[in-house]
Every structure is written in C-alpha cells, then in structure tokens.
Design an enzyme around this catalytic site. Structure first.
Site, PDB file in Angstrom:
ATOM      1  N   GLU A  65      15.181  61.860  50.327  1.00 40.05           N
ATOM      2  CA  GLU A  65      15.125  62.259  48.916  1.00 40.05           C
ATOM      3  C   GLU A  65      14.090  63.348  48.635  1.00 40.05           C
ATOM      4  OE1 GLU A  65      15.071  58.197  47.215  1.00 40.05           O
ATOM      5  OE2 GLU A  65      17.125  58.637  46.678  1.00 40.05           O
TER       6      GLU A  65
ATOM      7  N   GLU B 129      22.221  54.392  52.952  1.00 36.06           N
ATOM      8  CA  GLU B 129      21.872  53.240  52.118  1.00 36.06           C
ATOM      9  C   GLU B 129      23.144  52.824  51.399  1.00 36.06           C
ATOM     10  OE1 GLU B 129      18.415  53.979  49.587  1.00 36.06           O
ATOM     11  OE2 GLU B 129      17.516  55.176  51.184  1.00 36.06           O
TER      12      GLU B 129
HETATM   13  C1  GAL Z   1      16.985  54.993  47.312  1.00 35.15           C
HETATM   14  C2  GAL Z   1      15.757  55.321  48.126  1.00 35.15           C
HETATM   15  C3  GAL Z   1      15.104  54.091  48.676  1.00 35.15           C
HETATM   16  C4  GAL Z   1      14.979  53.045  47.618  1.00 35.15           C
HETATM   17  C5  GAL Z   1      16.316  52.741  47.038  1.00 35.15           C
HETATM   18  C6  GAL Z   1      16.257  51.756  45.912  1.00 35.15           C
HETATM   19  O1  GAL Z   1      17.287  56.040  46.471  1.00 35.15           O
HETATM   20  O2  GAL Z   1      16.065  56.175  49.183  1.00 35.15           O
HETATM   21  O3  GAL Z   1      13.861  54.455  49.205  1.00 35.15           O
HETATM   22  O4  GAL Z   1      14.149  53.520  46.616  1.00 35.15           O
HETATM   23  O5  GAL Z   1      16.841  53.896  46.476  1.00 35.15           O
HETATM   24  O6  GAL Z   1      15.603  50.585  46.224  1.00 35.15           O
END
Ligand code: GAL
Length: 957
Positions: free
Chosen positions: A407, A485
C-alpha cells in the site's frame, strides 16, 4: 543525529546473505543501560554516548522500550499518529539512548576484522562505538552491519545506540500495526576472518523434465572458494554453474533441503539448498513444472507480551499450527521477519512472498499527494530497503516472490525497485499489489476483490490476453492472479471462504490467496486485580488510533485457533472426500500440487445414534497430484438410505508417518454422509407440562425448570463484520447500523390471543420494531407430550415492508440458572455461521461451558452451532432438551444477554448474569467479511419471510 532526511542510513556495509559461518561471533543481547528523552531537542547532545550511565535504568535487548515501562504502545492503521509533514517526525518523539559495555571475546578479537550487526531497530538509530560514529540505520525490520574493526579496542568497549521512535523512516513504515520502538532484534559482533567469505548467492534450479538440479553460484570472497554438497557428491569451485545431478526437488509439500558448504582458506559458511524452478506459463504459476495453489495467510510478527521480538519456540509452534491447518503459503506482511524464520519456512515447507519493509499508506488520506513512492528524493531509500530485503534472504528456497512492500500507491521508486530486483534475481517473481497496471510485476495481485470480480478475472485468463486492449492491460491479462489479502479474519467470520476457493479452483489463472491475517495483534497487560487482559488500539490512551482493527486474526494473540481457522483448514484441505454411505464408496480428490497419496490412508467410521458400529482403515488410492479416484469401502460401512436412526459415515485421509508438525494419524481431509432422520412426534397427553404467563403468552416453566420466553428474535450482537461498510452495494451502510436504526435490537411484542385447554396452548403474538409498521405474526402451539415435555409448532409470518434483512429469526429463551454445558447432535464441535460451516462435521458433541461462545477480545455474537437436530442445554437448575421435528436449527447458548455482549468493549468487561440464554434459530444472516471485504453473499442473507418449524422441548432435573 539526523532524523528528517529522505536518504537511507549511512556508514553500513553493503547488504549480504544471512549464512551460518564457522567464524566466531558474540551476542551482545542482554541487559543494557537505557534512558529516554521526550524529544531529540531535549536529548543531551554532544558526546552523549560518553555519559555516566550509572543512574540510567536498564532494559532488555532485544525488546521494545514501550513494552518495558517506558511510555506505552500505540496502534494506528492507515493514519499516522502525527501530521503528514514528510520527512519530519513530530517534536514529541521519544529518543532512547542505549549503552552496553563489553569485552570482546578473544576468539572474535583474534580475527582480521569485526562486524557489528543489528537485525532490527525501530525506527532510526545512530551507532557509536567507543566514541566513534559508525553510522545510522533506516529500515526497522532490515539488517544493518557496520565495520567495527578500527573502533574496537582491548579491554572494555562501549557501544552506544541512540534510537528515535519516529523519523523520516516512519513515513515509509506506516504498516497496520503497533508502533513499537527500540532495538527489538539481536545485536551481534561477528569475527571476519582473513580470506573470509563476504557473501554467497546460490540459485538452485530444478529441471522437472530431467530431474536434474543445477547451481548458479556467486561468491564474494578474497580467496578461492569451493562448494560442497556431500549428499550429492558435489565438490567444485564455487563460481558459475555447477551440475548437481539427479536431485529431489524442494516444494512446500516436500521441503527437501541439502546441506551445502562454501569454504575458503579462512571461512566456511553453511546454507541449505532447495532445488526448485518458479515460472509463469500461460497465466499459470508453476513450480517445478506443475501449477501450485497458494493456501496462504498474512503473517505479522507479534507476541502478546514481547511485541515483534523473536521467540524461537513461539514462532516454530505457530508455524506448526499453520501446517496442521494445511496452510502452505505465507506473505511476510509487511516486512521481512526475523532471519531465522526463513530457515523454518524452508524446513517446514511454505511458499513465501517475502515483503520489503515499506508502506506509505497514510498518503492516501491526501490523495497520495507527496507520496514518497513518486518522489525521486526517496529513491535511494527505496532501493536500499529492497536490496536489504533481497540480499538477506536470497538463499532461501521457500521464497518464491519478492514483494516491493504494501500500500504505497505507485511511483517511479517502485518501478526502480522492481527493475533492480528482476535484474538481480531472475529466479523469482516480483509481487506488488499497489499497481494494478502490472507494468513491472510478474503476478496480478489484489486485495479483497469481491467474488464476482475474482470470477471475471479468472475468465479473463481463459480468454488469454486481449489483443486489442492497451499493452498494460494485455500484460496484466497474461499474468497469474492472486489475492495477497482476502477474507478478513476479524471477530466472528470470515464467511464466504468456500465460495472464493471454488473460484480459485475453477480457473487456472487464479492461484489462491492469503487470509488477512494470521494472528490477532492484541497486547497483554496485567489489570489492577492482577489478571491478564488483552488490549487494543485506544486502550493505552492514544489520541489517534484505530481501535480493535488490530484484532483480526485466525488465531488469538496466544495462538488459540478461532473458528475461522478450522473452517479455512477444511476449505483448503489437500484431500477432499465425497462420501456416499448408500454405495459405501468415497470419491477421493487429491488437491496436492506435487504429492501423490502414498503417504496417507483412509480411516472410516460408521456411527449410529452416537455409537460406533463399524470402523476400519484402507490404503489411500493411487492418485497423482490434482487427480481423483473412487474407492469402495467394506460392506459394513454401508448405511441404508431410509435409516430410521441417525446413521453417519465419516471418512478421513490421515498421515501414515510422523511429520514435524503432527504425529501419524493427522487428518488432511475429511468427508461424511450423515443421515439424520427426525424424531417422530409423540402422542399428546392430557395434562399440561408447561406453565405460561398469560399476560404475555411466554413460558414461565417446563416441568421443574424455570424458563422465560420464547421471544421472537431478529437481531444479534453486532460482529466486527456486521460493523463493516458494504462497499459497492446499493446501500453501503453497515448492516449493524441498519439493524439498529430499524429497531431490530429492541422489538416489542403484543399478545394477540392466548388459549389453553388441557395439555395444549395456542398463543398468537405480534412482534415488531418500534417506529415502523412492519411486524411478525407468530403462532406458537404447545402440545403436552409428557409430564415435562411439549411439542412446539411455530408459524411465523411477517407483514409489512421491512427496511433491511433480519440478522436471524429465532426463539429466544432464558433459563434461570447458569449454563453447565451443552450436548448436541449437529454440526460441530466448532461454532459456525451459515457461510462458514466447512470445518464442522455432524456428530454427537459435548461442549464445555467455556466453549459455548467464542471469547472474542471485543465481545460479539458467536457460538452458534449449525444443523442441530437434538440438543440438551445443561444448567445448574436442570436440563432442557430441544429436538427438531422438522428442519435442523442453529443453537446459541450463552452466559450473557445479547444487549450485554453488544455493550462490552472487552472480554474482561463482559458480565455473565447467572442465566442461560438460549436461541433456537430457524435461520441466520451469514457472517460475511465486511470488516474489510464483501458482506455476506446474497445467498447467505436473510430476507424477511414466512417460516414453519416444530420442536420437542423436554425439561429434566
Ligand atoms: C489492508 C492492509 C493490511 C490491513 C488490512 C486490514 O489494506 O494491507 O495491512 O490493514 O487492510 O486489516
């Protein structure tokens, strides 16, 4: 000390690989002298490192000072805890001065040179040895080495390190985690022998067509070096290409490593070599010629007491826990972990995305204005971080991708990191999620893309690159796709994993994903009464914080599995078994990418009404990776389709041999065919069994048991996922907010009619939220079927227009005594929501009182058992048995009322009221994963509608 620059640290040696050397070393960890100043201006200047430290306090190195009584921790996610004013940190910026005095071990001193190594200091440090400034560090989770030779002296040496909690580096380290300053990884003094080896890079390739391994070797040494791999008979000059002959390849499934040594006249270093080839072919991700599936988690370094300090046993145990749950991939979010972790990844077998210590997320708040990624002034800092990441871990077989960071949006500095990385190490892929154009990445990576978008991306891959599309788009379409993610393991949930996985398996381009995240990052403190409590953002009085968003893992901070882990494990299990009890057969799907099933056997068990009537084991079928076979089970396994009693055939695939993560017999997949006929309705009796409150129509008791209810319930104590915005939906408001606005949490009930005669009672009620004109007409008919037993027939008909789906539809009753346990036949023993049931199996389960609900750090609705046909709720005052005469129900038994669960902010603040709260739910709204990602899929939502159900309720002493 300079803490507002855009350049990297100064004075350190070029980064190099972590290796085990026979040259001696001296660990300087332990108790150091320490003082903290509130700001750099307030910190003593000049020769601060020569100060009299006798009055300073002591501190443990490695460690974080704000976990050792100096200040307190703070948690923020995207937002910085101070103004966005790069490269300046705020004035209020704790400065920690560390001093240690030591004598150099003679065997270290006896060598030509000495190097001082720091494996992790947050966030910026200046290093002084005996008054000489050796240099400065940037990159908290990266290794920095300094040549200490000329500064060291015989007798006592003084090492002084000044650490700034915040610095320019903080703008590049805005990861979603606690701000934890200090020297938190080891400090080591290394002897550097004459003719020693400075660096080694061994690329171990595997040719799947021939089975041959080969090595490409670069050594940086002042003398001739040889490489030896005794097991392979390799003994050759350590340069260029060296053939290794026939080798067993390395994979996450079979992590075969070979011990290699590289020696010069002065030094021998040991590394472990794993032969493997990573490639992208026709949108697929291949290792050793075969496509792989990433069954991953995002892993932060976190220990509830020690923060990001490495604890070898704790880390090994958590990795074993992952292996036991079939997790085969780790993204090191969002920085390289302690170097020894990589050894464990290699040894235990994980596909690893090794991520650089970089995140500039805070700039999103200002539309990425001033983002360092796009500012050439920060270029060297970016390249320095990437080089430190890649060099340190370059000899690890487990690393299949280098990730530029997280990010940090887009910009030329990222392009250059990627270019350097590809040039330096063409044997691995470059990953970065922040640039969807994929101009310089080798995989298309996203986070939290919806199921529908993932499906489209999968289909795009089937079509191949679109020729008329822009070049960047065509390139992207040619790449494998992963979700770095997906599903957010916060609180009750995540729901919808199975639906994602079905897509990942349907389209070759989709190579899996990484759950956010492995562990909840709560910090433990002792409360006033001495009890241990887990805290989250805001609990330390921070002005800027993101609350419990740091509590979002598949395991608790102490690594206790949450239900989500059990369900994820079932979805990703390497063997899937479809059992047909009537035919006594099982379809075995081998979902491994490389392994066949020769290391496994099938264990089957047939259970009738809770009693095992037959069981056995048979060899797993010959079934190569990614193929299926049908296996016939012995005749005793067969269950008639029209069984009159519950007849359940369960088959598990289990390991034949002990593995480092589990003894033989560990299940790697399970399936079952459960026939669960309903109880027959008993004959009515004339004498009443139940007592009613004729003013409300509610029960007052059954037999000797005091019961209040049932009331019709359509609300639940909001989960973290209920509190997430529904991005991309027509109404993106949080569903918890909509339930509350609609008054579902405070419905009122009116008695419409009450008729009782002999053993039966007919009750009509209307239950409705305040304000609105919608409502639920309920007809509850009780028929006595024994002295303490009734049949309850329920008819539910909603009327009017409802503003939002129901959270559930249930009959809520309270027994006037605390719960002592739950015995039930249904899906379990793990609790579940309608969209997270994969890890639950039909069985006859006994649940201890502490396991009735999940001890989430922020209390919320939890603990529902799905598919229940027969349950006995045990309380201090007697038991209530509930049997389904029709469809199975979901059952929640809790020590606390929903309103209390919704009120409590922490588990240690949740009060049990001495009663047993029981909800018999006819339907429920799914968990979804909206705390970050999509809400429950439409098929798992609960539109208001008519329901019919019948139960037997029976009280006993
Ligand atoms: C994503 C980020 C993670 C964490 C997650 C939400 O955008 O890469 O580090 O913040 O969201 O828990």
């Amino acid at each position: 000390m300079q803490i507002a620059q855009t350049s990297p640290g100064t004075g350190s040696s070029p980064p190099r690989a972590r290796m085990r050397s026979d040259a001696p070393s001296q660990l300087l960890d332990g108790s150091w002298r320490f003082r903290v100043s509130p700001s750099l201006r307030a910190a003593p200047g000049g020769e601060w490192d020569r100060a009299d430290v006798s009055a300073w306090s002591t501190i443990e190195v490695p460690g974080h000072w704000n976990l050792q009584g100096h200040g307190s921790p703070a948690y923020s996610n995207v937002q910085m805890p101070f103004p966005l004013d790069p490269p300046f940190p705020p004035d209020a910026n704790p400065i920690g001065d560390y001093v240690v005095e030591f004598e150099v071990d003679p065997d270290v001193a006896g060598h030509a040179a000495q190097t001082l190594r720091f494996d992790g200091i947050e966030s910026a440090a200046e290093v002084r040895l005996n008054g000489a400034v050796l240099g400065t560090t940037r990159g908290s989770r990266l290794t920095h080495e300094f040549d200490a030779t000329t500064a060291l002296r015989p007798g006592t040496n003084r090492l002084a390190v000044r650490v700034a909690q915040f610095s320019d580096a903080s703008y590049l380290e805005d990861q979603d985690m606690w701000w934890l300053p200090g020297i938190f990884r080891s400090v080591t003094l290394l002897a550097r022998p004459a003719s020693g080896i400075r660096d080694v890079f061994v690329r171990a390739d595997f040719d799947a067509a021939t089975g041959a391994g080969s090595l490409e070797i670069d050594v940086d040494a002042d003398a001739e070096a040889r490489i030896r791999i005794p097991e392979l008979g390799v003994d050759a000059p350590a340069r260029g290409t060296v053939a290794a002959g026939a080798v067993a390849p390395w994979s996450a499934e079979s992590p075969r490593l070979y011990d290699a040594e590289v020696s010069t006249a002065g030094e021998t270093v040991r590394i472990r070599v794993g032969f493997r080839r990573v490639e992208v072919r026709d949108t697929e991700l291949l290792v050793n010629g075969a496509p792989i599936m990433l069954r991953g988690v995002n892993r932060h370094e976190h220990h509830p007491e020690r923060g990001r300090v490495y604890d070898a046993d704790f880390v090994r145990d958590e990795l074993l826990l992952m292996k036991r749950h079939h997790i085969n991939a780790i993204r090191t979010s969002h920085y390289p972990p302690h170097p020894d972790t990589l050894d464990l990844f290699d040894e235990l077998g994980f596909w690893v995305i090794d991520e650089c210590d970089l995140e500039t997320h805070a700039f999103e708040y200002v539309g990425w204005r001033g983002n360092p990624s796009a500012d050439p002034a920060w270029r060297d800092a970016y390249l320095d971080r990437m080089a430190r990441t890649v060099h340190r871990d370059k000899n690890h077989a487990s690393v299949i991708m280098w990730s530029l960071g997280n990010e940090s949006h887009t910009g030329t500095n990222l392009d250059q990191m990627a270019l350097w990385t590809k040039q330096f190490d063409p044997t691995r892929l470059v990953h970065y999620e922040g640039d969807w154009s994929c101009r310089y990445t080798d995989v298309y990576s996203r986070m939290y893309a919806s199921h529908e978008e993932v499906r489209q991306i999968g289909e795009e891959g089937l079509a191949g690159p679109a020729t008329d599309a822009a070049a960047a788009e065509a390139r992207r379409a040619s790449l494998p796709f992963l979700q770095c993610e997906f599903v957010h393991a916060m609180g009750t949930g995540p729901g919808g994993i199975r639906e994602y996985w079905d897509l990942f398996e349907a389209y070759p381009r989709l190579v899996g994903g990484f759950v956010w995240e492995w562990a909840e990052q709560g910090l433990a403190v002792r409360g006033e009464d001495g009890t241990r409590r887990i805290l989250y953002g805001g609990d330390f009085g921070e002005d800027v914080h993101d609350g419990n968003f740091v509590i979002d893992g598949l395991v608790s901070p102490d690594r206790e599995p949450r239900p989500g882990l059990t369900h994820y494990a079932a979805v990703i299990a390497p063997v899937r078994l479809a059992v047909d009890a009537a035919r006594a057969s099982v379809d075995v799907a081998n979902r491994f990418d490389h392994a066949d099933l020769s290391g496994f056997e099938l264990v089957w068990r047939r259970v009738v009404d809770g009693e095992t009537v037959a069981e056995g084991r048979i060899p797993a079928p010959a079934c190569p990776a990614r193929s299926a076979a049908e296996v016939a089970l012995p005749d005793e396994a067969r269950a008639p389709r029209d069984a009159a009693t519950a007849d359940v055939l369960t088959v598990e695939a289990v390991t034949l041999a002990d593995a480092p993560w589990a003894p033989a017999g560990h299940a790697i997949g399970a399936g079952q065919d459960a026939r669960t006929p309903r109880a027959a309705a008993p004959a009515a009796t004339a004498d009443p069994a139940a007592r009613f409150d004729e003013t409300t129509g509610a029960l007052r008791g059954l037999g000797a048991l005091e019961i209040t209810g049932p009331a019709i319930g359509i609300w639940r104590a909001p989960t973290d996922n209920d509190n997430g915005r529904l991005h991309g939906e027509a109404d993106p408001r949080r569903v918890a907010e909509r339930w509350e606005q609609a008054g579902y949490d405070r419905t009122v009930s009116r008695l419409v009619a009450f008729e009782a005669d002999g053993g039966s009672a007919r009750i009509r009620t209307r239950t409705a939220p305040p304000i609105l004109d919608c409502g639920i007409d309920a007809r509850l008919t009780y028929t006595a079927v024994g002295p303490a037993a009734v049949q309850l027939d329920v008819e539910i008909d909603p009327t009017g227009s409802w503003p939002v789906d129901w959270a559930r539809l249930g009959l809520d009753l309270t027994i006037d005594a605390a719960p002592t346990g739950l015995a039930y036949a249904g899906l379990g023993p793990v609790s579940a929501a309608p969209d997270m049931v994969d890890g639950a199996a039909f069985g006859w389960w006994q649940i201890a009182p502490d396991d009735l609900t999940v001890d989430h750090i922020r209390p919320q609705e939890s603990g529902a058992r799905q598919g229940v046909v027969d349950a006995t709720v045990e309380t201090a005052a007697g038991a209530l048995r509930i049997r389904a005469l029709g469809d199975p129900f979901a059952l929640t038994v809790s020590r606390a009322a929903r309103a209390e669960i919704a009120r409590a902010e922490h588990n240690w603040d949740l009060t049990a009221d001495g009663k047993t709260h029981v909800s018999i739910d006819l339907a429920q709204y799914g968990a979804g994963t909206a705390s970050c990602g999509p809400g429950a899929l439409p098929r798992h939502r609960l539109a208001p509608g008519a329901f019919r159900a019948s139960f037997l309720l029976e009280a006993s002493a």
